[in-house]
Scaffold this active site. Sequence first.
Site, PDB file in Angstrom:
ATOM      1  N   GLU A  49       0.694  -1.295   0.000  1.00 17.26           N
ATOM      2  CA  GLU A  49       0.033  -0.082  -0.162  1.00 17.26           C
ATOM      3  C   GLU A  49       0.879   1.176  -0.053  1.00 17.26           C
ATOM      4  O   GLU A  49       2.032   1.019   0.454  1.00 17.26           O
ATOM      5  CB  GLU A  49      -0.944   0.259   1.013  1.00 17.26           C
ATOM      6  CG  GLU A  49      -0.305  -0.381   2.527  1.00 17.26           C
ATOM      7  CD  GLU A  49       0.930   0.278   3.050  1.00 17.26           C
ATOM      8  OE1 GLU A  49       0.637   1.842   2.788  1.00 17.26           O
ATOM      9  OE2 GLU A  49       1.931  -0.185   3.315  1.00 17.26           O
ATOM     10  N   GLU A  99       4.390  -0.439   2.158  1.00 19.13           N
ATOM     11  CA  GLU A  99       4.534  -0.586   0.449  1.00 19.13           C
ATOM     12  C   GLU A  99       4.501  -1.981  -0.033  1.00 19.13           C
ATOM     13  O   GLU A  99       4.332  -2.435  -1.052  1.00 19.13           O
ATOM     14  CB  GLU A  99       5.826  -0.015  -0.193  1.00 19.13           C
ATOM     15  CG  GLU A  99       6.052   1.544   0.083  1.00 19.13           C
ATOM     16  CD  GLU A  99       7.290   1.938  -0.434  1.00 19.13           C
ATOM     17  OE1 GLU A  99       7.989   1.189  -1.105  1.00 19.13           O
ATOM     18  OE2 GLU A  99       7.662   2.944  -0.251  1.00 19.13           O
TER      19      GLU A  99
END
Lengths: 348, 348
Positions: free
Chosen positions: A168, A311
Amino acid sequence: MLIPELDAAAMVAARDRQATLTKPPGALGRLEDLSIWLAGVQGTCPPRPFERIRAVVIAGDHGVAHDGVSAFPPEVTAQMVANFAAGGAAVNILAAQVGATVRVVDVSVDTPVEAAGSDPRYRVRRGSGRINAEDAMTAEEAVTAFEVGVAIADEEIDAGTDLLVPGEMGIGNTTPSAALVAALLDLEPVEVIGRGTGIDDQRWMVKTAAVRDALRRGRPWVYDPMELLRTIGGPDLAALVGLIARAAERRTPVVLDGVVVCAAALVAEAHAPGVARWTVAGSRSSEPAQRFALESLGLEPLLDLGLRLGEGTGALVAVGLVKAAQATLAEMATFDQAGISDKSGPSG
Amino acid sequence: MLIPELDAAAMVAARDRQATLTKPPGALGRLEDLSIWLAGVQGTCPPRPFERIRAVVIAGDHGVAHDGVSAFPPEVTAQMVANFAAGGAAVNILAAQVGATVRVVDVSVDTPVEAAGSDPRYRVRRGSGRINAEDAMTAEEAVTAFEVGVAIADEEIDAGTDLLVPGEMGIGNTTPSAALVAALLDLEPVEVIGRGTGIDDQRWMVKTAAVRDALRRGRPWVYDPMELLRTIGGPDLAALVGLIARAAERRTPVVLDGVVVCAAALVAEAHAPGVARWTVAGSRSSEPAQRFALESLGLEPLLDLGLRLGEGTGALVAVGLVKAAQATLAEMATFDQAGISDKSGPSG
């Protein structure tokens, strides 16, 4: 969604096979547990090597970021999405290290048009509502976002993905994540709030107040995961929930990353019990909400290296261990094959 | 031996570069520390990717194994050496996972001739003396074995090895390892003795008594590492000490494995202070002596997965993290390159 069980027969076969390999029983520790889990996940022993390891980074902005909950300004979300596309971010480098590829999906970045290369159908809205004062999105948007995650999972699994790493990006996204974890596990804001990207005491207080106010709005919905996502989550989080739940429904193993992905996994488990058994926790984050989420899911991270980037990076670093677990169970010689004397110990 | 310092200027440059990369400062946790260490080791920032990662497995038998300190009979050492040569052991599989190759050297296996493929010049003797009752070897053999390790390090480094993973195989070898750690750190047998390959209570008592008796013989020599190796070590351990010390002398980074390799590193540090700064600890072993050795060396393992196999496997699993650290520092985009807004937080 009905989440299948792991293949118990394959797990028994894997446990038996571990005992025949040229090493003392249990000497590979958690790698052995992982290998048995992989056999159960794949429904075969020994497990196959992975053919397509895919990191899917769900990007979205958060209205609450404008209240100053992050050390970075909101425009960094879009800038980092461009950095992912250019291959310069940590997630790109760490994916390459373990033979994974990266896909970025703009679900709710706060820009006029979706990010280059991202499917426009998957863009649910620009940013989310300020969850401390208003809903993150409408009920329709919540369903759409969840279905976006389901659709992405289907695309990836249909393309051959056999190990999924949800990631993300979104300035402020640890705030709704902490709120979701606190709501579902009935925790206080101060218990779940960490330093995110590295905030100071002032911003920590702002973040804690934001979570407190969000919790007041979200608590009525703790038994309805989709309503909870609507009120105090975000389109990106709803998409992650759909992605993870669908992967589990379709028997695809998932490596969980930091607090945002783990918060989504917690919501997914509430929405479709059994999701957690298709997941493994990659890395312990320094965010307290991640620890609570993982404890509730019954997962213990493989790594504890002080990562707090998100991430998908913490999960990708752990993928090497998952691959090592597969390879040892599949490729090591047995005592018989190697002609090695058995243990002489009376206790076996 | 004079052990060089790490390159302080390269480490400062690495720390500065970390601060410019597209992530919050410190968000990659220990991977950042590792990357800075690699810059110091290589004397350049960013550090280069590794070109030749080499696992060197030192094999040797131990007289004390005939007293029943292990769950496996002594002949398993030679059988496992053959398994390494055939590529079927855990060390082979895990080396391949991280792009490393494996070399096995028979320094003191208890067989009539040295193992196939092992340089006969490096065979110091057949097995070692029973350290609870007699010296492990002669003073001449101790020097020879140490020099074997030095010669192997030279060969490997001359061939381009830029990351060295010492490993070991030898039924009974955790017993002299525990004795060496206890002697050097002034610990009691019960504090350092673990379950090795998985021994029962009876064998644990035998092993503890063996270490107690060995300590009585070794304690006079705690200030002379070579004498300590002679009395309660073994040729394989002496070779490991030479290997690790020479690697440090020649600025080659070493990833440490389990209790045997860490015991050798502790002796190497006593012999040539500064060795430890060229090493990183791969995995925490379940053997208590490893924990004491690492604490004394000031090292914290990267992984804690309950491994207790040795061979170099715990170090090899961690090599993936070392490679990830190198790659992130060398390949990630900077904020300037990616055109990303700086942190807005007043506290930086």
